[in-house]
Motif scaffolding. Structure first.
Motif, PDB file in Angstrom:
ATOM      1  N   GLY A 168       0.780  -1.231   0.000  1.00 10.39           N
ATOM      2  CA  GLY A 168       0.000   0.000   0.000  1.00 10.39           C
ATOM      3  C   GLY A 168       0.813   1.284   0.000  1.00 10.39           C
ATOM      4  N   ASP A 169       0.203   2.323  -0.602  1.00  5.79           N
ATOM      5  CA  ASP A 169       0.870   3.633  -0.652  1.00  5.79           C
ATOM      6  C   ASP A 169       0.308   4.602   0.376  1.00  5.79           C
ATOM      7  OD1 ASP A 169      -1.618   4.116  -1.771  1.00  5.79           O
ATOM      8  OD2 ASP A 169      -0.851   5.400  -3.372  1.00  5.79           O
ATOM      9  N   ARG A 170      -0.687   4.143   1.157  1.00  3.91           N
ATOM     10  CA  ARG A 170      -1.346   4.962   2.186  1.00  3.91           C
ATOM     11  C   ARG A 170      -2.101   6.157   1.591  1.00  3.91           C
ATOM     12  NH1 ARG A 170       0.198   0.829   3.908  1.00  3.91           N
ATOM     13  NH2 ARG A 170       1.206   0.425   5.920  1.00  3.91           N
ATOM     14  N   LEU A 171      -2.345   6.089   0.287  1.00  2.00           N
ATOM     15  CA  LEU A 171      -3.102   7.154  -0.378  1.00  2.00           C
ATOM     16  C   LEU A 171      -4.271   6.604  -1.180  1.00  2.00           C
ATOM     17  CD1 LEU A 171      -0.160   9.360  -1.690  1.00  2.00           C
ATOM     18  CD2 LEU A 171      -1.782  10.006   0.091  1.00  2.00           C
ATOM     19  N   PHE A 172      -4.032   5.507  -1.918  1.00  2.64           N
ATOM     20  CA  PHE A 172      -5.076   4.992  -2.803  1.00  2.64           C
ATOM     21  C   PHE A 172      -5.257   3.484  -2.658  1.00  2.64           C
ATOM     22  CE2 PHE A 172      -6.644   3.646  -7.063  1.00  2.64           C
ATOM     23  CZ  PHE A 172      -7.869   4.302  -7.025  1.00  2.64           C
ATOM     24  N   LYS A 173      -4.210   2.702  -3.001  1.00  4.48           N
ATOM     25  CA  LYS A 173      -4.325   1.247  -2.880  1.00  4.48           C
ATOM     26  C   LYS A 173      -2.938   0.616  -3.038  1.00  4.48           C
ATOM     27  CE  LYS A 173      -5.070   0.085  -7.772  1.00  4.48           C
ATOM     28  NZ  LYS A 173      -5.905  -0.664  -8.723  1.00  4.48           N
ATOM     29  N   ASP A 174      -2.903  -0.689  -2.944  1.00  3.36           N
ATOM     30  CA  ASP A 174      -1.662  -1.421  -3.193  1.00  3.36           C
ATOM     31  C   ASP A 174      -1.553  -1.730  -4.684  1.00  3.36           C
ATOM     32  OD1 ASP A 174       0.734  -2.842  -2.297  1.00  3.36           O
ATOM     33  OD2 ASP A 174      -0.328  -4.660  -2.885  1.00  3.36           O
ATOM     34  N   ASP A 175      -0.334  -1.625  -5.210  1.00  5.30           N
ATOM     35  CA  ASP A 175      -0.086  -1.920  -6.625  1.00  5.30           C
ATOM     36  C   ASP A 175       0.787  -3.175  -6.698  1.00  5.30           C
ATOM     37  OD1 ASP A 175       0.591  -2.066  -9.273  1.00  5.30           O
ATOM     38  OD2 ASP A 175       1.260  -0.002  -9.461  1.00  5.30           O
ATOM     39  N   PRO A 176       0.231  -4.310  -7.143  1.00  3.93           N
ATOM     40  CA  PRO A 176       1.009  -5.555  -7.164  1.00  3.93           C
ATOM     41  C   PRO A 176       2.111  -5.595  -8.220  1.00  3.93           C
ATOM     42  CG  PRO A 176      -1.167  -5.896  -8.114  1.00  3.93           C
ATOM     43  CD  PRO A 176      -1.165  -4.512  -7.547  1.00  3.93           C
ATOM     44  N   SER A 177       2.179  -4.601  -9.107  1.00  4.04           N
ATOM     45  CA  SER A 177       3.264  -4.585 -10.100  1.00  4.04           C
ATOM     46  C   SER A 177       4.587  -4.108  -9.495  1.00  4.04           C
ATOM     47  CB  SER A 177       2.890  -3.706 -11.298  1.00  4.04           C
ATOM     48  OG  SER A 177       2.713  -2.365 -10.894  1.00  4.04           O
ATOM     49  N   ILE A 178       4.540  -3.587  -8.288  1.00  2.00           N
ATOM     50  CA  ILE A 178       5.759  -3.294  -7.528  1.00  2.00           C
ATOM     51  C   ILE A 178       5.634  -3.972  -6.172  1.00  2.00           C
ATOM     52  CG2 ILE A 178       6.948  -1.501  -6.186  1.00  2.00           C
ATOM     53  CD1 ILE A 178       6.992   0.258  -8.527  1.00  2.00           C
ATOM     54  N   ILE A 179       6.645  -4.757  -5.815  1.00  2.00           N
ATOM     55  CA  ILE A 179       6.656  -5.362  -4.489  1.00  2.00           C
ATOM     56  C   ILE A 179       7.808  -4.768  -3.696  1.00  2.00           C
ATOM     57  CG2 ILE A 179       5.622  -7.509  -5.308  1.00  2.00           C
ATOM     58  CD1 ILE A 179       8.349  -8.836  -5.000  1.00  2.00           C
ATOM     59  N   GLY A 180       7.657  -4.760  -2.387  1.00  2.00           N
ATOM     60  CA  GLY A 180       8.703  -4.202  -1.545  1.00  2.00           C
ATOM     61  C   GLY A 180       8.532  -4.623  -0.106  1.00  2.00           C
ATOM     62  N   GLY A 181       9.615  -4.523   0.637  1.00  2.00           N
ATOM     63  CA  GLY A 181       9.553  -4.879   2.041  1.00  2.00           C
ATOM     64  C   GLY A 181      10.927  -4.865   2.667  1.00  2.00           C
ATOM     65  N   ILE A 182      11.028  -5.493   3.828  1.00  2.00           N
ATOM     66  CA  ILE A 182      12.259  -5.507   4.610  1.00  2.00           C
ATOM     67  C   ILE A 182      12.863  -6.905   4.560  1.00  2.00           C
ATOM     68  CG2 ILE A 182      13.263  -5.085   6.889  1.00  2.00           C
ATOM     69  CD1 ILE A 182      10.687  -3.421   7.476  1.00  2.00           C
ATOM     70  N   GLY A 183      14.141  -6.980   4.252  1.00  2.00           N
ATOM     71  CA  GLY A 183      14.805  -8.273   4.159  1.00  2.00           C
ATOM     72  C   GLY A 183      16.132  -8.294   4.889  1.00  2.00           C
ATOM     73  N   GLN A 184      16.641  -9.506   5.098  1.00  2.00           N
ATOM     74  CA  GLN A 184      17.961  -9.693   5.726  1.00  2.00           C
ATOM     75  C   GLN A 184      18.867 -10.371   4.728  1.00  2.00           C
ATOM     76  OE1 GLN A 184      18.411  -9.740   9.597  1.00  2.00           O
ATOM     77  NE2 GLN A 184      20.609 -10.014   9.380  1.00  2.00           N
ATOM     78  N   ILE A 185      20.020  -9.735   4.435  1.00  2.00           N
ATOM     79  CA  ILE A 185      21.044 -10.314   3.561  1.00  2.00           C
ATOM     80  C   ILE A 185      22.342 -10.370   4.363  1.00  2.00           C
ATOM     81  CG2 ILE A 185      22.327 -10.100   1.401  1.00  2.00           C
ATOM     82  CD1 ILE A 185      20.010  -8.476   0.283  1.00  2.00           C
ATOM     83  N   ASP A 186      22.734 -11.554   4.768  1.00  2.00           N
ATOM     84  CA  ASP A 186      23.857 -11.729   5.694  1.00  2.00           C
ATOM     85  C   ASP A 186      23.632 -10.868   6.932  1.00  2.00           C
ATOM     86  OD1 ASP A 186      24.877 -13.591   4.008  1.00  2.00           O
ATOM     87  OD2 ASP A 186      26.622 -12.445   3.368  1.00  2.00           O
ATOM     88  N   GLU A 187      24.578  -9.982   7.235  1.00  4.35           N
ATOM     89  CA  GLU A 187      24.447  -9.165   8.442  1.00  4.35           C
ATOM     90  C   GLU A 187      23.576  -7.926   8.232  1.00  4.35           C
ATOM     91  OE1 GLU A 187      27.958  -6.401   9.209  1.00  4.35           O
ATOM     92  OE2 GLU A 187      28.885  -7.888   7.884  1.00  4.35           O
ATOM     93  N   TYR A 188      23.193  -7.657   6.993  1.00  2.00           N
ATOM     94  CA  TYR A 188      22.528  -6.387   6.673  1.00  2.00           C
ATOM     95  C   TYR A 188      21.007  -6.527   6.624  1.00  2.00           C
ATOM     96  CZ  TYR A 188      27.174  -4.741   5.389  1.00  2.00           C
ATOM     97  OH  TYR A 188      28.501  -4.377   5.412  1.00  2.00           O
ATOM     98  N   LYS A 189      20.336  -5.616   7.307  1.00  2.00           N
ATOM     99  CA  LYS A 189      18.892  -5.450   7.152  1.00  2.00           C
ATOM    100  C   LYS A 189      18.677  -4.384   6.084  1.00  2.00           C
ATOM    101  CE  LYS A 189      17.606  -6.773  11.866  1.00  2.00           C
ATOM    102  NZ  LYS A 189      18.951  -7.259  12.240  1.00  2.00           N
TER     103      LYS A 189
END
Length: 320
Positions: free
Chosen positions: A91-112
């Protein structure tokens, strides 16, 4: 061009013939207790040499076709392969979620890290759901929301580009498509955390650039990055969309072209036939590059990160 096309077709036919011969020999060997190892290995060597010949010196348009292959790994595939943990946010907190772009928080080795990318489908049904990886304004606003959140908590940003371009429908324009893209360009240029960008398939126009302002820009070997599609350019220049092959030859859209022009910083090699042939090995290279660059930026101040990104884009075009 004709002789080249004929030779390519001949090679493809030989590859199919060898693949069938190998399958038949394996079947005969397993079902008749015959040791045909030497013969099978000999054919496999010939097959490997033919594939290398087929995929060496690809034309720009052939690379465009590989970059569009529906079997090519998507952003989600790479996230699954390089992250030990990933939480998708919506979600963009304005209109809706757009499934053509995904995003989030991930862990890669020691890095968040915060990861954002275009997401195409792996079949017709999913492609329709994902709008073929062509975001609406809310997709870019979601991306910006996640990037601002990443800056707030000091997380580096990783983006994956794979889109024909931003969606150009009437509803997208009504909701401010141009403003959403422009806002992302402005805000990304000022973010105080490292941004590492990967072009993993098609990098089309402002739809790609809206998540492409990075400290480091890396392309997969058979990906493309351009201001317009070959079909779009041929329609404008030649008044004929069918001349996309000729347009590709003059567009300088391949990874090699863009590296030589100092627009991108690195090229990740792909297996013969493209990343779709061995996603795991390509993911390993992407992960290695991310960790290496994040180690490099570890001791940079916020001001140094912003300045490095600014200087990078100011240098583009000076070699022309």
């Amino acid at each position: 061009m004709a002789s080249r096309a004929i030779s390519k077709d001949v090679i493809k036919d030989k590859i199919k013939e060898l693949e069938n011969d190998i399958k038949q020999l394996i079947y005969i060997s397993e079902n008749n207790s015959l040791d045909l190892t030497d013969k099978i290995n000999s054919l496999k060597d010939k097959l490997s040499n033919l594939k290398e010949e087929e995929f060496s010196n690809l034309s720009p348009y052939e690379k465009v076709c590989i970059s569009r292959d529906i079997k090519r790994p998507t952003t989600k595939d790479y996230i699954d392969n390089i992250c030990t943990h990933f939480l998708e946010l919506h979600g963009d907190r304005l209109f809706k979620d757009d499934p053509s772009i995904i995003g989030g928080i991930g862990q890669i080795d020691e890095y968040k890290v915060t990861i954002i990318g275009h997401q195409k489908g792996t079949d017709v049904k999913e492609n329709i759901k994902r709008n073929f990886g062509m975001p609406h304004p809310e997709g870019y606003r979601k991306a910006l929301r996640l990037m601002k959140q990443a800056e707030k908590f000091g997380r580096p940003i990783i983006t994956f580009i794979d889109t024909p371009g931003a969606f150009c429908g009437l509803e997208a324009e009504k909701r401010g498509q141009g403003e959403a893209i422009a806002r992302n360009l402005l805000e990304m240029s000022k973010l105080s955390v490292p941004i590492i960008v990967f072009v993993i398939g098609e990098g089309g126009s402002g739809g790609a650039l809206a998540i492409g302002v990075g400290n480091d820009i890396c392309m997969l070997e058979n990906s493309v990055y351009s201001v317009i599609s070959p079909e779009g350019l041929s329609s404008i220049l030649f008044k004929d969309a069918s001349k996309s092959k000729e347009a590709s030859d003059v567009m300088k859209l391949t990874s090699e072209d863009l590296y030589n022009l100092n627009i991108i910083d690195n090229i990740i090699k792909e297996p013969l036939g493209g990343a779709q042939k061995d996603p795991a090995s390509v993911s390993k290279e992407i992960k290695s590059y991310i960790v290496d660059r994040l180690n490099y930026y570890k001791n940079f101040s916020k001001e140094e990160i912003i300045k490095q990104r600014y200087d990078k884009f100011r240098e583009i075009g000076k070699c022309l």
